[in-house]
Scaffold this motif. Sequence first.
Motif, PDB file in Angstrom:
ATOM      1  N   THR A 181     182.744  37.414  -7.784  1.00  0.00           N
ATOM      2  CA  THR A 181     183.473  38.478  -7.545  1.00  0.00           C
ATOM      3  C   THR A 181     184.593  38.242  -6.798  1.00  0.00           C
ATOM      4  O   THR A 181     185.156  37.273  -6.242  1.00  0.00           O
ATOM      5  N   LEU A 182     185.588  39.363  -7.064  1.00  0.00           N
ATOM      6  CA  LEU A 182     186.984  38.961  -6.268  1.00  0.00           C
ATOM      7  C   LEU A 182     186.780  38.756  -4.679  1.00  0.00           C
ATOM      8  O   LEU A 182     187.362  38.027  -4.118  1.00  0.00           O
ATOM      9  N   PRO A 183     186.026  39.529  -4.129  1.00  0.00           N
ATOM     10  CA  PRO A 183     185.707  38.992  -2.788  1.00  0.00           C
ATOM     11  C   PRO A 183     185.699  37.776  -2.109  1.00  0.00           C
ATOM     12  O   PRO A 183     186.146  36.715  -1.469  1.00  0.00           O
ATOM     13  N   ILE A 184     184.720  37.097  -3.168  1.00  0.00           N
ATOM     14  CA  ILE A 184     184.493  35.629  -3.099  1.00  0.00           C
ATOM     15  C   ILE A 184     185.665  34.809  -3.136  1.00  0.00           C
ATOM     16  O   ILE A 184     185.795  33.943  -2.164  1.00  0.00           O
ATOM     17  N   LEU A 185     186.449  35.027  -4.195  1.00  0.00           N
ATOM     18  CA  LEU A 185     187.782  34.535  -4.523  1.00  0.00           C
ATOM     19  C   LEU A 185     188.444  34.660  -3.255  1.00  0.00           C
ATOM     20  O   LEU A 185     189.217  33.640  -2.771  1.00  0.00           O
ATOM     21  N   ALA A 188     187.721  32.688  -0.428  1.00  0.00           N
ATOM     22  CA  ALA A 188     187.798  31.132  -0.270  1.00  0.00           C
ATOM     23  C   ALA A 188     189.583  30.875  -0.349  1.00  0.00           C
ATOM     24  O   ALA A 188     189.671  29.814   0.257  1.00  0.00           O
ATOM     25  N   ILE A 189     190.215  31.836  -0.778  1.00  0.00           N
ATOM     26  CA  ILE A 189     191.771  31.670  -0.535  1.00  0.00           C
ATOM     27  C   ILE A 189     192.236  31.609   0.828  1.00  0.00           C
ATOM     28  O   ILE A 189     193.001  30.865   1.295  1.00  0.00           O
ATOM     29  N   VAL A 190     191.799  32.839   1.357  1.00  0.00           N
ATOM     30  CA  VAL A 190     192.086  32.626   2.888  1.00  0.00           C
ATOM     31  C   VAL A 190     191.984  32.065   3.591  1.00  0.00           C
ATOM     32  O   VAL A 190     192.636  31.574   4.569  1.00  0.00           O
ATOM     33  N   SER A 191     190.794  31.230   3.394  1.00  0.00           N
ATOM     34  CA  SER A 191     190.331  29.929   4.320  1.00  0.00           C
ATOM     35  C   SER A 191     191.253  28.963   4.321  1.00  0.00           C
ATOM     36  O   SER A 191     191.428  28.040   5.027  1.00  0.00           O
ATOM     37  N   GLU A 192     192.064  29.026   3.163  1.00  0.00           N
ATOM     38  CA  GLU A 192     192.990  27.688   2.903  1.00  0.00           C
ATOM     39  C   GLU A 192     194.641  27.901   3.623  1.00  0.00           C
ATOM     40  O   GLU A 192     195.524  27.199   3.757  1.00  0.00           O
ATOM     41  N   LEU A 193     194.609  29.456   3.846  1.00  0.00           N
ATOM     42  CA  LEU A 193     196.107  29.712   4.624  1.00  0.00           C
ATOM     43  C   LEU A 193     196.195  29.206   5.738  1.00  0.00           C
ATOM     44  O   LEU A 193     195.366  29.219   6.814  1.00  0.00           O
ATOM     45  N   PRO A 194     197.472  28.791   6.252  1.00  0.00           N
ATOM     46  CA  PRO A 194     197.567  28.250   7.646  1.00  0.00           C
ATOM     47  C   PRO A 194     197.453  29.180   8.629  1.00  0.00           C
ATOM     48  O   PRO A 194     198.023  30.328   8.343  1.00  0.00           O
ATOM     49  N   PRO A 195     196.887  28.883   9.926  1.00  0.00           N
ATOM     50  CA  PRO A 195     196.612  29.921  10.734  1.00  0.00           C
ATOM     51  C   PRO A 195     197.851  30.546  11.304  1.00  0.00           C
ATOM     52  O   PRO A 195     197.548  31.615  11.998  1.00  0.00           O
TER      53      PRO A 195
END
Length: 549
Positions: A181-185, A188-195
């Motif tokens: 689903t879109l939320p899963i994606l 996953a992407i947000v977890s890679e963004l610089p804090p």
Amino acid sequence: MAGQLAAFGYVLSDNPEEADLWLINTCTVKSPSQSAMDTLITKGRSSKKPLVVAGCVPQGSRDLKELEGVSIVGVQQIDRVVEVVEETLKGHEVRLLNRKTLPALDLPKVRKNKFVEILPINVGCLGACTYCKTKHARGHLGSYTVDSLVGRVRTVIADGVKEIWLSSEDTGAYGRDIGVTLPILLNAIVSELPPDGGTMLRIGMTNPPYILEHLKEMAVVLRHPCVYSFLHVPVQSGSDAILSAMNREYTVTEFRTVVDTLTELVPGMQIATDIICGFPGETDEEFAQTVSLIQEYRFPQVHISQFYPRPGTPAARMKKVPSAVVKKRSRELTSIFEAFTPYNGMEGRVERIWISEIATDGIHLVGHTKGYMQVLVVAPRSLMGTSAIVKITSVGRWSVFGELIETLNQVNDNISLNEEKFSLGKCSPCSVPGEICACSREAEPCACEPQSCEGKISMEEGSVSRKDMLPENQNLFKWLLRRRKNHGQKRIENGIAWGSKEKEERDRGCMNHWGLVDRVLLGGIFGILQRDCSYMLFHYIHLEVSFSI
């Protein structure tokens, strides 16, 4: 396509007369864009230029008379554009339209804005709107895997990209063909963004049907500090009867649920929408329902389009509303929308913005707040790609003006504006200044639209010098190519490609004298064409004229 050609050694030119070949990328959403394609093809033929046409028009209408005698690249064959250009310059007509696997995400690119990565998460859609021609070209839904998209995100962040824009014909439908689903994606992407918020994520257009079941999960993502609190949700009409005739698969009440829920759960949430005026069968009462909906919500962005019948669609066979009535409704709704003042009362507010563009006046830099409100600031261009704290000093209809208070982060030296080499990446999103349409474009030209800035890019010694962006004509990207620089300059006589003695030696199979660079580039060709059969690979490489950096 531009990135692959530049990487292979072609020079991208903004001078039609000096170009050896024209590459025309097309959009099939509305009739004017196809008419622009026809005009360019006619000009190219009169100038005796070899032509390659790409995009949704040839993919969806391959038998058009205007396309006779020109080479064609389908929407899922863009990784073979170099091959098509090479053969077209030799006088051959090439047509690659068969559907295949999704194009690789890591193909060479030329970005119009080196701070922005446009990341397609899927192609095609699950809908069957009666007016839509794009479905004919893009086909059924095809989603990239979560792992492949996350991998691309990691790569572009390491490259110094400051904004990632997810693109799709319908973001909400992502993953339904591969069991995610879109939320899963998104998680996953947000977890890679610089804090530190140095790289922001913008979620692309989504139709109401497939986002309804994920509203709370979407709200969590949209509240994240590294995600713009902005979503484009086209409604198209405020009448359930018209939505049914469009086969949009939702009601006005369901659209309201999307807007109301996200607005309630996400502070500062901004929603843009689309309207089609004069759809076949639309009555004055049904149009009035649309006007009422827009007046009620007072959306900051509304993309207003007149209905255009597209050949081969069910809506093209429906009884049309008179053209004069369609134009009148479009003008009326546009007048109502332009009278909104969404930014009144913001003077004195302090906001964080992310700066990624230069305004058309050449003086202001363009940043966006977390709610994607456009803010113009006077600041040195070295601040491009940074985040800053600003104070809003005045407001306009389409944007606000701010005063710089503090810069939060600086870009790395390797991606600063002082650098003259243009980074390889993808073009900015489809947008046409001054045109209002139903495919996620802005309703009014604003200072930050990349297409407002004309420029060119050129190849020298294997690098691309930066003039910001490719030339453009309406919906069409027009790439004018000069041939690759090589050891013996190639020319065309009577449709036959001629080259140097080195070329003749290569054609005789004398490969032993190739240098290291030639061998490396040969390996690159194998990588690009790895899906092709061995015969095609050999045939293509055997016909190749020269290699160069």
